[in-house]
Design a protein around this motif. Structure first.
Motif, PDB file in Angstrom:
ATOM      1  N   LYS A 153      42.117 -16.112  31.227  1.00  0.00           N
ATOM      2  CA  LYS A 153      42.816 -17.670  31.812  1.00  0.00           C
ATOM      3  C   LYS A 153      44.245 -17.332  31.574  1.00  0.00           C
ATOM      4  CE  LYS A 153      38.453 -19.949  31.341  1.00  0.00           C
ATOM      5  NZ  LYS A 153      38.092 -21.176  30.987  1.00  0.00           N
ATOM      6  N   ILE A 176      33.999 -25.925  30.013  1.00  0.00           N
ATOM      7  CA  ILE A 176      34.435 -24.442  30.548  1.00  0.00           C
ATOM      8  C   ILE A 176      36.120 -25.234  30.486  1.00  0.00           C
ATOM      9  CG2 ILE A 176      35.186 -23.258  32.433  1.00  0.00           C
ATOM     10  CD1 ILE A 176      32.450 -23.187  33.103  1.00  0.00           C
ATOM     11  N   GLU A 177      36.503 -26.287  31.011  1.00  0.00           N
ATOM     12  CA  GLU A 177      37.822 -26.649  31.149  1.00  0.00           C
ATOM     13  C   GLU A 177      37.830 -28.042  31.145  1.00  0.00           C
ATOM     14  OE1 GLU A 177      40.034 -25.795  34.534  1.00  0.00           O
ATOM     15  OE2 GLU A 177      38.503 -26.666  35.784  1.00  0.00           O
ATOM     16  N   GLU A 201      27.487 -24.694  36.750  1.00  0.00           N
ATOM     17  CA  GLU A 201      28.468 -25.521  36.455  1.00  0.00           C
ATOM     18  C   GLU A 201      28.313 -26.950  37.025  1.00  0.00           C
ATOM     19  OE1 GLU A 201      32.254 -23.830  37.305  1.00  0.00           O
ATOM     20  OE2 GLU A 201      31.399 -21.771  36.878  1.00  0.00           O
ATOM     21  N   LYS A 211      33.177 -22.661  43.622  1.00  0.00           N
ATOM     22  CA  LYS A 211      34.614 -22.088  43.431  1.00  0.00           C
ATOM     23  C   LYS A 211      34.903 -20.959  43.949  1.00  0.00           C
ATOM     24  CE  LYS A 211      36.275 -24.825  39.978  1.00  0.00           C
ATOM     25  NZ  LYS A 211      35.665 -25.084  38.682  1.00  0.00           N
ATOM     26  N   ALA A 224      33.497 -22.571  24.874  1.00  0.00           N
ATOM     27  CA  ALA A 224      33.318 -21.051  24.512  1.00  0.00           C
ATOM     28  C   ALA A 224      34.503 -20.732  23.439  1.00  0.00           C
ATOM     29  CB  ALA A 224      33.819 -20.242  25.900  1.00  0.00           C
ATOM     30  N   GLU A 232      38.201 -15.482  26.826  1.00  0.00           N
ATOM     31  CA  GLU A 232      37.019 -16.327  26.259  1.00  0.00           C
ATOM     32  C   GLU A 232      35.842 -15.552  26.142  1.00  0.00           C
ATOM     33  OE1 GLU A 232      38.140 -20.883  27.696  1.00  0.00           O
ATOM     34  OE2 GLU A 232      36.339 -19.950  28.275  1.00  0.00           O
ATOM     35  N   GLU A 233      34.862 -16.133  25.588  1.00  0.00           N
ATOM     36  CA  GLU A 233      33.440 -15.663  25.706  1.00  0.00           C
ATOM     37  C   GLU A 233      32.929 -15.939  27.030  1.00  0.00           C
ATOM     38  OE1 GLU A 233      29.771 -17.911  23.358  1.00  0.00           O
ATOM     39  OE2 GLU A 233      31.645 -18.767  23.278  1.00  0.00           O
ATOM     40  N   TYR A 234      32.005 -15.508  27.626  1.00  0.00           N
ATOM     41  CA  TYR A 234      31.546 -15.795  28.933  1.00  0.00           C
ATOM     42  C   TYR A 234      30.420 -16.904  28.946  1.00  0.00           C
ATOM     43  CZ  TYR A 234      29.011 -15.053  33.343  1.00  0.00           C
ATOM     44  OH  TYR A 234      28.354 -15.521  34.560  1.00  0.00           O
ATOM     45  N   VAL A 265      37.249 -13.685  36.358  1.00  0.00           N
ATOM     46  CA  VAL A 265      36.032 -13.180  35.380  1.00  0.00           C
ATOM     47  C   VAL A 265      35.414 -12.033  35.933  1.00  0.00           C
ATOM     48  CG1 VAL A 265      33.547 -13.976  34.995  1.00  0.00           C
ATOM     49  CG2 VAL A 265      35.473 -15.685  35.323  1.00  0.00           C
ATOM     50  N   VAL A 274      42.230 -17.715  36.693  1.00  0.00           N
ATOM     51  CA  VAL A 274      41.005 -17.043  35.899  1.00  0.00           C
ATOM     52  C   VAL A 274      40.510 -16.261  36.721  1.00  0.00           C
ATOM     53  CG1 VAL A 274      38.668 -17.919  35.080  1.00  0.00           C
ATOM     54  CG2 VAL A 274      40.630 -19.571  35.118  1.00  0.00           C
ATOM     55  N   ARG A 288      23.232 -18.897  37.478  1.00  0.00           N
ATOM     56  CA  ARG A 288      24.537 -19.373  37.791  1.00  0.00           C
ATOM     57  C   ARG A 288      24.245 -20.260  39.200  1.00  0.00           C
ATOM     58  NH1 ARG A 288      28.475 -19.314  34.815  1.00  0.00           N
ATOM     59  NH2 ARG A 288      30.152 -18.685  36.355  1.00  0.00           N
ATOM     60  N   ASN A 332      38.133 -16.687  43.339  1.00  0.00           N
ATOM     61  CA  ASN A 332      38.032 -18.186  42.984  1.00  0.00           C
ATOM     62  C   ASN A 332      39.138 -18.627  43.659  1.00  0.00           C
ATOM     63  OD1 ASN A 332      36.326 -19.041  41.017  1.00  0.00           O
ATOM     64  ND2 ASN A 332      37.482 -17.998  39.524  1.00  0.00           N
TER      65      ASN A 332
HETATM   66  P1  AMP Z   1      38.717 -23.009  35.021  1.00  0.00           P
HETATM   67  O1  AMP Z   1      40.056 -22.634  35.606  1.00  0.00           O
HETATM   68  O2  AMP Z   1      38.997 -22.547  33.589  1.00  0.00           O
HETATM   69  O3  AMP Z   1      38.016 -23.973  35.496  1.00  0.00           O
HETATM   70  O4  AMP Z   1      37.917 -21.712  35.680  1.00  0.00           O
HETATM   71  C1  AMP Z   1      37.690 -21.440  36.995  1.00  0.00           C
HETATM   72  C2  AMP Z   1      36.380 -20.804  37.233  1.00  0.00           C
HETATM   73  O5  AMP Z   1      36.077 -19.755  36.289  1.00  0.00           O
HETATM   74  C3  AMP Z   1      35.112 -21.838  36.452  1.00  0.00           C
HETATM   75  O6  AMP Z   1      34.832 -22.902  37.203  1.00  0.00           O
HETATM   76  C4  AMP Z   1      34.333 -21.041  36.179  1.00  0.00           C
HETATM   77  O7  AMP Z   1      33.398 -20.503  37.259  1.00  0.00           O
HETATM   78  C5  AMP Z   1      34.904 -19.616  35.714  1.00  0.00           C
HETATM   79  N1  AMP Z   1      34.810 -19.644  34.388  1.00  0.00           N
HETATM   80  C6  AMP Z   1      35.914 -19.996  33.549  1.00  0.00           C
HETATM   81  N2  AMP Z   1      35.568 -19.849  32.252  1.00  0.00           N
HETATM   82  C7  AMP Z   1      34.539 -19.357  32.113  1.00  0.00           C
HETATM   83  C8  AMP Z   1      33.654 -18.797  31.025  1.00  0.00           C
HETATM   84  N3  AMP Z   1      34.182 -18.708  29.780  1.00  0.00           N
HETATM   85  N4  AMP Z   1      32.388 -18.403  31.368  1.00  0.00           N
HETATM   86  C9  AMP Z   1      32.194 -17.987  32.555  1.00  0.00           C
HETATM   87  N5  AMP Z   1      32.752 -18.486  34.025  1.00  0.00           N
HETATM   88  C10 AMP Z   1      33.891 -19.073  33.600  1.00  0.00           C
END
Ligand code: AMP
Ligand code: GLY
Length: 427
Positions: A142, A277-278, A187, A209, A117, A180-182, A154, A152, A426, A219
């Motif tokens: 984040k 995403i990460e 996933e 999550k 993203a 970030e961009e969505y 959203v 995080v 999703r 989350n």
């Molecule tokens: P992360 O800790 O970065 O894994 O984020 C935790 C959760 O937030 C992810 O598993 C996604 O469900 C959601 N998430 C994180 N980044 C995004 C993104 N850019 N767009 C949509 N959902 C996101």
């Protein structure tokens, strides 16, 4: 082979259980938990105290040390163990920044051409406001540092996005957020085991999550997982190896920060293709429970080969055709404010073959009773002929286990079992 496993969650319970399938393997786990204590020796140690971990390793002289959680990796425990000449599965502190700093991870992905993203790194609220408007709703905010999956937010609510950004920036010196961009689309968690040069993909899994059914609520660290993913695109793993895992390992090498250990790619399959995403620098929890349940090959050989730079000569991994489902039983109030202390009953002495009750937040009290001692309490895992079958096994095991305030999701792997996941949705 003597293996020292560092950590105390359901992930480490699953790793220990799987390592012990190899007849020549013995495991010591530190600090472990009451479930792990039933299958291996446990030793009290603070996993992030490098000196204490090295002293423990010197006491037992293991052939391999496997580090489970991110906190010791980010604290440099793998480096201290390597300095003391131990063979370690787990990245150096510098390489673990792929998980420890979202900004560093973005920098590596951009340099390596890995699809992710678009994002802005912000240390003040004026910049946050500009970035929120640049990407638009849904807003993704984040915490830049480690936050155990809870940093995080959203949301469609701009005020909530700003509040979260303020809380992260204000929480410590050097506090920062990434806006970030969505990313739309389902996933997938894909693990790669790397020795610094070569990377081998494990089988993909999907994590849940959010705390509630149908992805309601906040989350969490993860409420359940399943594998395989019958709906995943053909050649998914090959594609991610080529576009994400190998380029990232190569870029880390180019920078003189080889990544040796587990590279966990959290991916979204968006309408425009796969995006990262990460990254995490360790096995995922609860994905590990299902991935290892399906692994046929020897885990000790795999991790030892990675830790000694010999992955290229390892035969291809083999996987069971059966499906695996894991469901987390959580404490009252998890994830916001888990209540500890409830007595746990009903865990079978010998669960059915193919079913495992992995411990996470449990402890044994002075009367020998098992008590809730953390947010995610147990991770109940089962194999079955297909996802439907694995779901019935796991939920019938859960029925037997009780503690006050217990909650779990009843829809883990449900849509996949019903064939209702379409790319473009999703979870
Ligand atoms: P992360 O800790 O970065 O894994 O984020 C935790 C959760 O937030 C992810 O598993 C996604 O469900 C959601 N998430 C994180 N980044 C995004 C993104 N850019 N767009 C949509 N959902 C996101
Ligand atoms: N289940 C996601 C993680 O381990 O970060």
């Amino acid at each position: 082979m003597l293996i020292l496993v560092i950590g105390q969650g359901a992930r480490e319970h699953a790793i220990t259980h799987t390592l012990l399938r190899d007849p020549d393997v013995q495991v010591i786990c530190a600090p472990g938990n009451p479930g792990i204590a039933q299958i291996a020796q446990i030793e009290p140690v603070n996993p992030t105290d490098a000196l204490a971990v090295v002293a423990l390793a010197k006491k037992h002289n293991p052939d391999l040390v496997v580090i489970g959680p991110e906190a010791p990796l980010v604290a440099g425990v793998a480096d201290e163990l390597r300095n003391a000449d131990f063979v370690v599965f787990g990245p150096s502190q510098a390489a673990a920044a792929l998980e420890g700093s979202k900004a560093f991870a973005k920098e590596i992905m951009i340099a390596a051409g890995v699809p992710t993203a678009a994002a802005s790194y912000c240390v003040d609220l004026d910049k946050v406001a500009i970035a929120l408007d640049l990407y638009g709703a849904p807003y993704v905010v984040k915490d830049d540092g480690l936050a155990a999956g809870k940093g995080v937010v959203v949301t469609d609510d701009r005020a909530e996005a700003l509040r979260h950004a303020f809380a992260c920036i204000d929480s410590r010196d050097g506090g920062a957020v990434v806006i970030e961009e969505y990313l739309d689309g389902p996933e997938v968690s894909l693990f790669g085991v790397s020795d610094g040069k070569t990377i081998v993909a494990l089988t993909p899994a999907q994590d849940f999550k959010r705390v509630g059914n149908n992805d309601a609520g906040p989350n969490t660290g993860g409420m359940g997982a399943y594998s395989p993913l019958p709906w995943a695109p053909e050649n998914f793993v090959t594609e991610v190896m080529k576009t994400v895992l190998q380029p990232t390992i190569d870029e880390m090498n180019r920078r003189g920060i080889p990544f040796s250990g587990l590279l966990f790619a959290g991916l979204a399959i968006t309408s425009r293709g796969v995006r990262v995403i990460e990254f995490n620098a360790r096995f995922g929890d609860p994905e590990t429970q299902v991935v290892l349940a399906r692994l046929k090959s020897s885990l000790s050989e795999l991790l030892f080969a990675a830790a000694t730079g010999e992955l290229a000569s390892l035969p291809e991994l083999s996987w069971k055709s059966e499906a695996a489902v894991t469901v987390v039983m959580a404490a009252q109030g998890y994830p916001d404010s888990p209540v500890t202390g409830a007595i746990i009953s009903g865990i079978a002495e010998t669960p059915k073959s193919g079913t495992m009750v992995y411990h996470a937040g449990t402890k044994t009290n002075e009367h020998g009773e098992l008590q809730v001692n953390g947010g995610r309490v147990l991770s109940v895992t089962a194999l079955g002929a297909d996802l439907n079958d694995a779901r019935s096994e796991v939920y019938s095991e859960i029925e037997r286990i009780r503690f006050d305030g217990e909650h779990h999701r009843s829809d883990i792997a449900l849509k996949a079992a019903l064939g209702e996941i379409r790319l473009g949705d999703r979870n």
